[in-house]
Design an enzyme around this catalytic site. Structure first.
Site, PDB file in Angstrom:
ATOM      1  N   HIS A   1       0.842  -1.183   0.000  1.00  0.00           N
ATOM      2  CA  HIS A   1       0.000   0.000   0.000  1.00  0.00           C
ATOM      3  C   HIS A   1       0.878   1.233   0.000  1.00  0.00           C
ATOM      4  O   HIS A   1       1.945   1.229   0.616  1.00  0.00           O
ATOM      5  CB  HIS A   1      -0.906   0.018   1.260  1.00  0.00           C
ATOM      6  CG  HIS A   1      -2.056   0.939   1.132  1.00  0.00           C
ATOM      7  ND1 HIS A   1      -1.960   2.273   1.422  1.00  0.00           N
ATOM      8  CD2 HIS A   1      -3.326   0.721   0.724  1.00  0.00           C
ATOM      9  CE1 HIS A   1      -3.126   2.840   1.201  1.00  0.00           C
ATOM     10  NE2 HIS A   1      -3.979   1.923   0.778  1.00  0.00           N
TER      11      HIS A   1
ATOM     12  N   ASP B   1      -8.001  -5.286   0.296  1.00  0.00           N
ATOM     13  CA  ASP B   1      -8.553  -6.138  -0.759  1.00  0.00           C
ATOM     14  C   ASP B   1      -8.149  -7.594  -0.651  1.00  0.00           C
ATOM     15  O   ASP B   1      -8.641  -8.425  -1.408  1.00  0.00           O
ATOM     16  CB  ASP B   1      -8.125  -5.598  -2.126  1.00  0.00           C
ATOM     17  CG  ASP B   1      -8.931  -4.383  -2.509  1.00  0.00           C
ATOM     18  OD1 ASP B   1     -10.099  -4.332  -2.091  1.00  0.00           O
ATOM     19  OD2 ASP B   1      -8.411  -3.505  -3.193  1.00  0.00           O
TER      20      ASP B   1
HETATM   21  N1  ACO Z   1       4.162  -7.619  -4.726  1.00  0.00           N
HETATM   22  C1  ACO Z   1       5.512  -7.593  -4.919  1.00  0.00           C
HETATM   23  N2  ACO Z   1       6.260  -6.479  -4.782  1.00  0.00           N
HETATM   24  C2  ACO Z   1       5.617  -5.350  -4.446  1.00  0.00           C
HETATM   25  C3  ACO Z   1       4.230  -5.305  -4.213  1.00  0.00           C
HETATM   26  C4  ACO Z   1       3.496  -6.504  -4.362  1.00  0.00           C
HETATM   27  N3  ACO Z   1       2.176  -6.531  -4.168  1.00  0.00           N
HETATM   28  N4  ACO Z   1       3.860  -4.048  -3.890  1.00  0.00           N
HETATM   29  C5  ACO Z   1       4.971  -3.317  -3.915  1.00  0.00           C
HETATM   30  N5  ACO Z   1       6.038  -4.102  -4.239  1.00  0.00           N
HETATM   31  C6  ACO Z   1       7.450  -3.679  -4.321  1.00  0.00           C
HETATM   32  C7  ACO Z   1       7.708  -2.917  -5.610  1.00  0.00           C
HETATM   33  O1  ACO Z   1       8.159  -3.766  -6.630  1.00  0.00           O
HETATM   34  C8  ACO Z   1       8.758  -1.921  -5.164  1.00  0.00           C
HETATM   35  O2  ACO Z   1       9.999  -2.590  -5.129  1.00  0.00           O
HETATM   36  P1  ACO Z   1      11.354  -1.766  -5.466  1.00  0.00           P
HETATM   37  O3  ACO Z   1      11.461  -0.704  -4.429  1.00  0.00           O
HETATM   38  O4  ACO Z   1      12.415  -2.818  -5.359  1.00  0.00           O
HETATM   39  O5  ACO Z   1      11.181  -1.231  -6.837  1.00  0.00           O
HETATM   40  C9  ACO Z   1       8.384  -1.609  -3.717  1.00  0.00           C
HETATM   41  O6  ACO Z   1       7.658  -2.754  -3.249  1.00  0.00           O
HETATM   42  C10 ACO Z   1       7.514  -0.372  -3.572  1.00  0.00           C
HETATM   43  O7  ACO Z   1       6.391  -0.508  -4.445  1.00  0.00           O
HETATM   44  P2  ACO Z   1       5.765   0.685  -5.270  1.00  0.00           P
HETATM   45  O8  ACO Z   1       5.003   0.146  -6.443  1.00  0.00           O
HETATM   46  O9  ACO Z   1       6.801   1.720  -5.538  1.00  0.00           O
HETATM   47  O10 ACO Z   1       4.772   1.254  -4.189  1.00  0.00           O
HETATM   48  P3  ACO Z   1       3.547   2.174  -4.473  1.00  0.00           P
HETATM   49  O11 ACO Z   1       3.264   2.868  -3.207  1.00  0.00           O
HETATM   50  O12 ACO Z   1       3.752   3.003  -5.698  1.00  0.00           O
HETATM   51  O13 ACO Z   1       2.361   1.141  -4.852  1.00  0.00           O
HETATM   52  C11 ACO Z   1       0.598  -0.398  -4.623  1.00  0.00           C
HETATM   53  C12 ACO Z   1       1.419   0.710  -3.950  1.00  0.00           C
HETATM   54  C13 ACO Z   1       0.087   0.086  -6.001  1.00  0.00           C
HETATM   55  C14 ACO Z   1      -0.636  -0.685  -3.775  1.00  0.00           C
HETATM   56  C15 ACO Z   1       1.474  -1.673  -4.768  1.00  0.00           C
HETATM   57  O14 ACO Z   1       1.870  -2.132  -3.491  1.00  0.00           O
HETATM   58  C16 ACO Z   1       0.779  -2.788  -5.546  1.00  0.00           C
HETATM   59  O15 ACO Z   1       0.831  -2.801  -6.780  1.00  0.00           O
HETATM   60  N6  ACO Z   1       0.072  -3.733  -4.827  1.00  0.00           N
HETATM   61  C17 ACO Z   1      -0.671  -4.768  -5.480  1.00  0.00           C
HETATM   62  C18 ACO Z   1      -2.019  -4.203  -5.939  1.00  0.00           C
HETATM   63  C19 ACO Z   1      -2.969  -3.957  -4.785  1.00  0.00           C
HETATM   64  O16 ACO Z   1      -3.150  -4.792  -3.908  1.00  0.00           O
HETATM   65  N7  ACO Z   1      -3.620  -2.776  -4.829  1.00  0.00           N
HETATM   66  C20 ACO Z   1      -4.633  -2.409  -3.830  1.00  0.00           C
HETATM   67  C21 ACO Z   1      -4.171  -1.267  -2.975  1.00  0.00           C
HETATM   68  S1  ACO Z   1      -5.369  -0.912  -1.748  1.00  0.00           S
HETATM   69  C22 ACO Z   1      -6.537  -0.009  -2.546  1.00  0.00           C
HETATM   70  O17 ACO Z   1      -6.300   0.749  -3.428  1.00  0.00           O
HETATM   71  C23 ACO Z   1      -7.880  -0.177  -2.128  1.00  0.00           C
END
Ligand code: ACO
Length: 432
Positions: free
Chosen positions: A308, A366
């Site tokens: 998140h 979620d």
């Molecule tokens: N699985 C694996 N790796 C992940 C995940 C994941 N679910 N989420 C983040 N990471 C990693 C990224 O690859 C990144 O790694 P890096 O620093 O080595 O490049 C690091 O963790 C940070 O991730 P970002 O994408 O930069 O974080 P951001 O805050 O932009 O994204 C998000 C947050 C979109 C929720 C992300 O965690 C994700 O895609 N999760 C899966 C989708 C999801 O569950 N979305 C629902 C969110 S809750 C809602 O909106 C109701």
């Protein structure tokens, strides 16, 4: 607010700028950079707005490090245990918990605004049967602006309140109509003697040819899920509503913009993506393979329902939903117990993995909500629609707050332009 300042110094000219610091009731202080461009000639750069406060708000607060969520100061755990979705709607819209008389009047108003114009209902016939329900809901909500435009004077608080009640009351009717259209079944009209969630369940599952018994556990679970999803401060869809609304557009159009933003798998579409992922994983022996895929930088796969932008701790909503998930599965949809077991095991393995620990990746709201929806018989394609029903009140509350704020300006971000420099137009016969 304080009179504390930070001083910014331009390293080339030595020019100084005092940035005013505002201290909020909860959370980190913010620096007012409004004078930055005028004084130093530079913008700030923050793609994804990870460190930028875009408005002043009194509605919802999240402490991502501690895993805390409060609506108007009330912890989500207390609201989940003692309140109802309708009461939470009142709280989000008005800022205070209602008295019994205020709650009764609000409830009555929402119950009596549930029908949608019959012509609007016919819009669904224009959609192919396999249209995604989110696409239909977005389109029909946007069309509401063609129906109520002459009574929507956004500078009039009374008109804004009518819009709020209409929007919250009609969104379940629109959502259920989208579902019925996809099934090819007749629409079920709202029944105003039913509660908000009972009415939704009835509109989704009843058919004219037989009587339908509403399961109390379905009503209870939806009411809880809707409380938990009702607002989440300046998330992607809410910011979209604010940005669209900042131009003074019709509020139904602003809400339709928010619904579009919610649909994406990085936001509200994740509940649908979680179930697809669990089904793809299939059984516990495959979990290790999928965790490895999620960690592989060359693989676009991510653990859906994990991570998140704000929470760097367990999402408090996920804890509450997991408990309800067990309760629901004890009563209905036992065949989904396998899915829950798989989710619990996946969660446990991921939480022990160095990659997820180091990046503070925890289950989000979620991760478990889709299993409840599935157990209640709600199809995967409707999961994000259910989220949209709950989040409508949050969008409306933020839109109202923005419109009523005399300091509100049209949203207009700046950019770091890295395209070509100035060049002269070449006539077509002079191009290589
Ligand atoms: N699985 C694996 N790796 C992940 C995940 C994941 N679910 N989420 C983040 N990471 C990693 C990224 O690859 C990144 O790694 P890096 O620093 O080595 O490049 C690091 O963790 C940070 O991730 P970002 O994408 O930069 O974080 P951001 O805050 O932009 O994204 C998000 C947050 C979109 C929720 C992300 O965690 C994700 O895609 N999760 C899966 C989708 C999801 O569950 N979305 C629902 C969110 S809750 C809602 O909106 C109701």
């Amino acid at each position: 607010m304080t009179d504390k300042h930070y001083t910014l110094i331009d390293p080339e000219s030595g020019a100084e700028l005092q940035l005013k610091r505002y201290d909020p009731t909860l959370g980190p202080s913010v620096l007012d950079i409004g004078a930055l461009y005028g004084k130093l000639g530079v913008f700030t750069h923050d793609p994804g707005f990870g460190a930028t406060s875009c408005c002043e708000s009194n509605i919802t607060f999240i402490d991502g490090e501690k895993g805390v969520l409060v609506y108007r100061g009330y912890p989500i755990e207390q609201l989940a245990e003692h309140s109802s979705f309708i009461e939470v709607c009142y709280l989000l819209l008005h800022g205070e918990l209602p008295t019994p008389a205020q709650l009764a009047a609000f409830d009555e108003s929402i119950r009596t605004h549930t029908m949608i114009n019959e012509t609007l209902l016919r819009f669904f016939n224009g959609f192919h049967h396999d249209a995604h329900p989110m696409a239909m809901v977005t389109g029909v909500v946007a069309s509401m602006s063609a129906f109520y435009h002459d009574s929507t004077n956004i500078s009039d608080p009374a008109d804004r309140e009518v819009f709020a009640h209409r929007m919250i009351a009609k969104i379940p009717t629109i959502a259920a109509a989208a579902y019925k259209h996809s099934l090819g079944q007749p629409f079920v009209y709202p029944k105003n003697d039913l509660s908000y969630c009972a009415n939704l369940v009835n509109m989704l599952f009843a058919v004219p040819s037989e009587s339908y018994e509403i399961k109390p556990i379905a009503v209870e679970a939806l009411d809880l899920l809707f409380i938990l999803h009702a607002d989440h401060e300046q998330n992607c869809s809410t910011s979209t509503v604010r940005l669209a609304g900042s131009s003074g557009t019709n509020p139904y159009s602003a809400i339709a913009a928010g619904i579009s933003a919610l649909w994406g798998p990085a936001h509200g579409g994740a509940n649908e993506a979680v179930i697809n992922m669990l089904e793809e994983i299939g059984d516990a022996s495959q979990i290790g393979k999928y965790i490895a895929k999620a960690k592989d930088k060359n693989d676009p796969f991510r653990l859906m329902g994990f991570g998140h932008r704000v929470y760097k701790n367990y999402d408090p909503r996920a804890t509450i939903i997991r408990k309800m998930c067990h309760r629901v599965l004890e009563t209905v949809g036992q065949e989904n117990a396998v899915l829950l077991e798989l989710a619990v095991e996946l969660e446990q393995l991921a939480l022990k993995d160095e990659y997820f620990i180091e990046k503070n990746l925890y289950p989000n709201v979620d991760f478990y909500s889709g299993i409840i929806y599935r157990a209640l018989g709600i199809p995967t394609s409707m999961f994000t629609v259910m989220f949209a029903i709950a989040r409508t009140v949050g969008w409306v509350a933020h839109w109202q707050e923005m419109v009523a704020d005399p300091k509100s300006r049209i949203g207009r971000p700046r950019q770091l332009y890295n395209g070509p420099g100035l060049r002269d137009y070449a006539p077509i016969n002079k191009r290589d």
